[in-house]
Design a protein around this motif. Structure first.
Motif, short mmCIF file in Angstrom:
data_model
loop_
_atom_site.label_atom_id
_atom_site.label_comp_id
_atom_site.label_asym_id
_atom_site.label_seq_id
_atom_site.Cartn_x
_atom_site.Cartn_y
_atom_site.Cartn_z
N ASP A 1 34.86 39.85 48.00
CA ASP A 1 33.51 40.36 47.79
C ASP A 1 32.63 39.43 48.62
O ASP A 1 32.28 38.34 48.17
N VAL B 1 37.63 37.78 44.39
CA VAL B 1 37.43 38.09 42.96
C VAL B 1 38.74 38.43 42.28
O VAL B 1 38.80 38.51 41.04
N HIS C 1 39.41 37.91 38.32
CA HIS C 1 38.31 37.14 37.73
C HIS C 1 37.80 37.88 36.50
O HIS C 1 37.60 39.10 36.55
N HIS D 1 35.28 40.66 36.65
CA HIS D 1 35.55 41.85 37.49
C HIS D 1 36.71 42.69 36.95
O HIS D 1 37.31 43.44 37.70
N ARG D 2 36.97 42.56 35.66
CA ARG D 2 38.12 43.30 35.10
C ARG D 2 37.76 44.74 34.77
O ARG D 2 36.61 45.09 34.68
N HIS E 1 37.98 47.34 36.53
CA HIS E 1 37.41 48.12 37.63
C HIS E 1 38.51 48.55 38.60
O HIS E 1 38.23 48.88 39.75
#
Ligand code: COA
Length: 324
Positions: A60, A65, A89, A92-93, A95
């Motif tokens: 990113d 991430v 991370h 950022h889960r 997704h």
């Protein structure tokens, strides 16, 4: 955000990778020490002998991430399972990043001619539903145990050491096995074969030395205690003290050759190891070990020494055909 392959990671990418590992650890420490930047660099730059590694990440901007490593042991085309580790991370889960990295690693797995992959994860974490929703099945449970040396009464070690089985003697060495014991150690390593899950190649003196040299190359110290009987190694135990261990050493192999079992050689050798470490490595405060959940005998030995269960890990496996 793109998935990128990191075939030769730069220093900046190694630092960015480390930040992901550190954030994942901070969110769920599970008794493990926090990852160290040097350890991350070694992990990314040095694969074990006879094994290769492929790396992917989701970037990113300049940050990473999510990261994934695929370890491929043996020659390309060897049908041993690859080993995958995906870390996303915490911010950022859910997704789909984990799924995208798994798909990238699945491509690498197939390109290398492998038909399956394994992953080791902690019980009770999001990794379980993640893997189970991608065709993985649990094939092994592992009990992570920890011994705090301050909790081990000196009398316990002294008593166990005094209970030497008749006809056996102890030898010990640091680093690579001395030539006089190399062939005997290779034979004893076969005793592990019933426990080793994916051991394809046989042990010989060369492989025994090569494994110890790999530990030294990482800057870590390998300690071995072996029980001798008529010149043969009846059993042995190995401890590795990582150079950035922060007080924690790792139990490597312990094995007793089948015809010598039932004489308490395992616990005797391990007690000798504890006495040796106390004498030469006062910096070591804890020892960690992973035991197969069905290895009741080794778990009992460890409990008698004072190891306590810290966590349960699960090994999952999936056929390449089931992966995204
Ligand atoms: C396990 C992990 C990699 C998942 O990453 P992620 O990017 O959040 O996963 P995805 O968004 O790709 O999830 C894909 C599917 O997995 C399942 N899943 C993932 N996390 C889940 C959770 N916490 N609870 C239930 N199902 C979950 C869902 O089916 C999800 O699909 P959905 O969101 O459409 O319902 C992440 O939680 C992680 O880094 N955990 C810590 C490190 C670790 O244990 N890694 C596993 C080693 S392989």
């Amino acid at each position: 955000m793109d998935v990128i392959a990191l075939d030769a990671p730069t220093d900046a990418q190694i630092r960015a990778w480390h930040e992901v590992l550190a954030a994942v650890h901070a969110a769920d420490p599970a008794g493990d020490p926090a990852p160290h930047p040097d350890g991350t660099a070694r992990l990314l730059l040095g694969a074990d002998p006879g094994s290769r590694q492929r790396l992917w990440a989701v970037a990113d901007g300049g940050r990473l991430v999510a990261v994934a490593a695929l370890r491929l042991s043996g020659e390309p085309g060897t049908d041993r399972p690859g080993e995958i580790d995906v870390q996303v991370h915490p911010a950022h889960r859910r997704h789909g990043l984990g799924r995208r990295l798994l798909a990238a690693a699945a491509g690498g797995l197939r390109a290398d001619g492998r038909s399956s992959v394994i992953a080791q994860v902690l019980a009770g974490t999001p990794a379980v539903p993640f893997l189970e929703s991608h065709g993985f099945e649990c094939v092994l449970t592992l009990r992570g145990m920890l011994l705090r040396l301050d909790d081990v009464p000196q009398e316990r070690v002294t008593r166990l050491l005094a209970e030497a089985p008749a006809g056996y003697g102890l030898v010990r060495w640091r680093g690579v096995v001395p030539d006089e014991y190399a062939a005997a150690l290779a034979r004893a390593k076969h005793a592990m074969a019933d426990l080793a899950e994916y051991e394809g190649t046989t042990w010989d003196a060369h492989r025994v030395r090569e494994t110890a040299e790999a530990v030294a190359k990482r800057g870590d110290d390998l300690y071995t205690v072996a029980a001798l009987h008529d010149g043969a190694i009846a059993g042995f135990t190995e401890i590795v003290v990582p150079h950035d261990a922060a007080g924690r050493a790792a139990q490597y192999d312990t094995a007793v050759v089948p015809e010598h079992r039932g004489r308490r050689i395992g616990i005797w050798s391990k007690a000798a190891m504890l006495a040796w470490l106390t004498e030469t490595r006062p910096d070591v405060r804890e020892i960690e070990t992973d035991n197969s959940g069905d290895n009741a005998h080794m778990i009992a030995v460890n409990e008698e020494l004072g190891f306590r269960t810290e966590r349960e890990s699960l090994e999952y496996q999936a056929p390449a055909t089931a992966l995204p």
